[in-house]
Design a protein around this motif. Structure first.
Motif, PDB file in Angstrom:
ATOM      1  N   ALA A  64      52.176  41.721  37.268  1.00 39.95           N
ATOM      2  CA  ALA A  64      51.532  40.480  37.745  1.00 39.95           C
ATOM      3  C   ALA A  64      50.300  40.800  38.586  1.00 39.95           C
ATOM      4  N   LEU A  65      50.410  41.795  39.450  1.00 39.69           N
ATOM      5  CA  LEU A  65      49.274  42.193  40.285  1.00 39.69           C
ATOM      6  C   LEU A  65      48.121  42.698  39.419  1.00 39.69           C
ATOM      7  N   HIS A  66      48.458  43.518  38.437  1.00 35.89           N
ATOM      8  CA  HIS A  66      47.430  44.081  37.576  1.00 35.89           C
ATOM      9  C   HIS A  66      46.752  42.992  36.737  1.00 35.89           C
ATOM     10  N   ILE A  67      47.539  42.072  36.215  1.00 29.91           N
ATOM     11  CA  ILE A  67      46.958  40.971  35.430  1.00 29.91           C
ATOM     12  C   ILE A  67      46.007  40.160  36.306  1.00 29.91           C
ATOM     13  N   PHE A  68      46.446  39.835  37.514  1.00 33.38           N
ATOM     14  CA  PHE A  68      45.587  39.065  38.409  1.00 33.38           C
ATOM     15  C   PHE A  68      44.248  39.778  38.597  1.00 33.38           C
ATOM     16  N   GLY A  69      44.286  41.039  38.993  1.00 34.30           N
ATOM     17  CA  GLY A  69      43.048  41.767  39.291  1.00 34.30           C
ATOM     18  C   GLY A  69      42.170  41.996  38.084  1.00 34.30           C
ATOM     19  N   SER A  70      42.753  42.499  37.004  1.00 32.44           N
ATOM     20  CA  SER A  70      41.940  42.857  35.838  1.00 32.44           C
ATOM     21  C   SER A  70      41.416  41.628  35.105  1.00 32.44           C
ATOM     22  N   GLN A  71      42.252  40.626  34.933  1.00 28.31           N
ATOM     23  CA  GLN A  71      41.814  39.445  34.194  1.00 28.31           C
ATOM     24  C   GLN A  71      40.845  38.591  35.020  1.00 28.31           C
ATOM     25  N   MET A  72      41.038  38.549  36.324  1.00 31.06           N
ATOM     26  CA  MET A  72      40.091  37.805  37.157  1.00 31.06           C
ATOM     27  C   MET A  72      38.746  38.526  37.214  1.00 31.06           C
ATOM     28  N   GLN A  73      38.771  39.840  37.177  1.00 30.15           N
ATOM     29  CA  GLN A  73      37.510  40.575  37.134  1.00 30.15           C
ATOM     30  C   GLN A  73      36.763  40.218  35.846  1.00 30.15           C
ATOM     31  N   ALA A  74      37.468  40.209  34.722  1.00 30.41           N
ATOM     32  CA  ALA A  74      36.847  39.835  33.445  1.00 30.41           C
ATOM     33  C   ALA A  74      36.366  38.384  33.479  1.00 30.41           C
ATOM     34  N   PHE A  75      37.158  37.505  34.098  1.00 33.22           N
ATOM     35  CA  PHE A  75      36.793  36.086  34.190  1.00 33.22           C
ATOM     36  C   PHE A  75      35.498  35.910  34.992  1.00 33.22           C
ATOM     37  N   VAL A  76      35.401  36.617  36.104  1.00 30.99           N
ATOM     38  CA  VAL A  76      34.189  36.509  36.929  1.00 30.99           C
ATOM     39  C   VAL A  76      32.974  36.978  36.132  1.00 30.99           C
ATOM     40  N   TRP A  77      33.100  38.113  35.452  1.00 34.54           N
ATOM     41  CA  TRP A  77      31.974  38.603  34.646  1.00 34.54           C
ATOM     42  C   TRP A  77      31.581  37.581  33.583  1.00 34.54           C
ATOM     43  N   ARG A  78      32.559  36.924  32.991  1.00 40.65           N
ATOM     44  CA  ARG A  78      32.295  36.023  31.860  1.00 40.65           C
ATOM     45  C   ARG A  78      31.803  34.643  32.298  1.00 40.65           C
ATOM     46  N   TRP A  79      32.399  34.074  33.346  1.00 40.00           N
ATOM     47  CA  TRP A  79      32.167  32.668  33.624  1.00 40.00           C
ATOM     48  C   TRP A  79      31.486  32.333  34.942  1.00 40.00           C
ATOM     49  N   VAL A  80      31.454  33.229  35.879  1.00 43.67           N
ATOM     50  CA  VAL A  80      30.861  32.908  37.179  1.00 43.67           C
ATOM     51  C   VAL A  80      29.361  33.178  37.127  1.00 43.67           C
ATOM     52  N   PRO A  81      28.561  32.216  37.568  1.00 45.42           N
ATOM     53  CA  PRO A  81      27.104  32.426  37.576  1.00 45.42           C
ATOM     54  C   PRO A  81      26.742  33.685  38.368  1.00 45.42           C
TER      55      PRO A  81
END
Length: 121
Positions: free
Chosen positions: A56-73
């Motif tokens: 769960a910790l790894h999913i949070f960190g890795s997927q949120m990192q990918a999300f920020v790269w993809r969707w955050v201005p």
């Protein structure tokens, strides 16, 4: 009601799937909705430090990192990377604090924050 132990694994898998779907969503609004749903699950797991899984910790960190790269201005990325880094760091229980995979992920988030700060300051 308490859920059977296997349901935590199912919830974690569901959260992972939601974040994966967010990465390929057709627009930022749809992506944010999927991510929010996933984060509710992951944050509930992370709040229970005696039971939180490494997964769960790894999913949070890795997927949120990918999300920020993809969707955050671009101009907001450094701030968001810092928020994810700080939240993950706080959520890691003592017994996982020296786990190499988590240490690497925390360092990667900090690097992403610093890179986006330097490039867009």
């Amino acid at each position: 009601a308490l859920l059977p132990p296997t349901s935590r694994q199912v919830e974690t898998a569901t959260a992972h799937l939601l974040l994966k779907k967010a990465l390929v969503a057709s627009n930022a609004s749809a992506a944010s909705e999927l991510a929010d749903e996933s984060l509710k699950i992951l944050r509930a797991h992370m709040a229970d430090q005696s039971n939180v899984s490494l997964h769960a910790l790894h999913i949070f960190g890795s997927q949120m990192q990918a999300f920020v790269w993809r969707w955050v201005p671009t101009v907001e990325r450094a701030k968001r990377f810092r928020e994810v880094h700080d939240e993950l760091s706080r959520a890691i229980p003592e017994h996982f604090s020296s786990h190499p995979e988590l240490r690497s992920l925390v360092a990667s988030l900090k690097r992403a924050e610093l890179e986006t700060t330097v490039h867009h300051a």
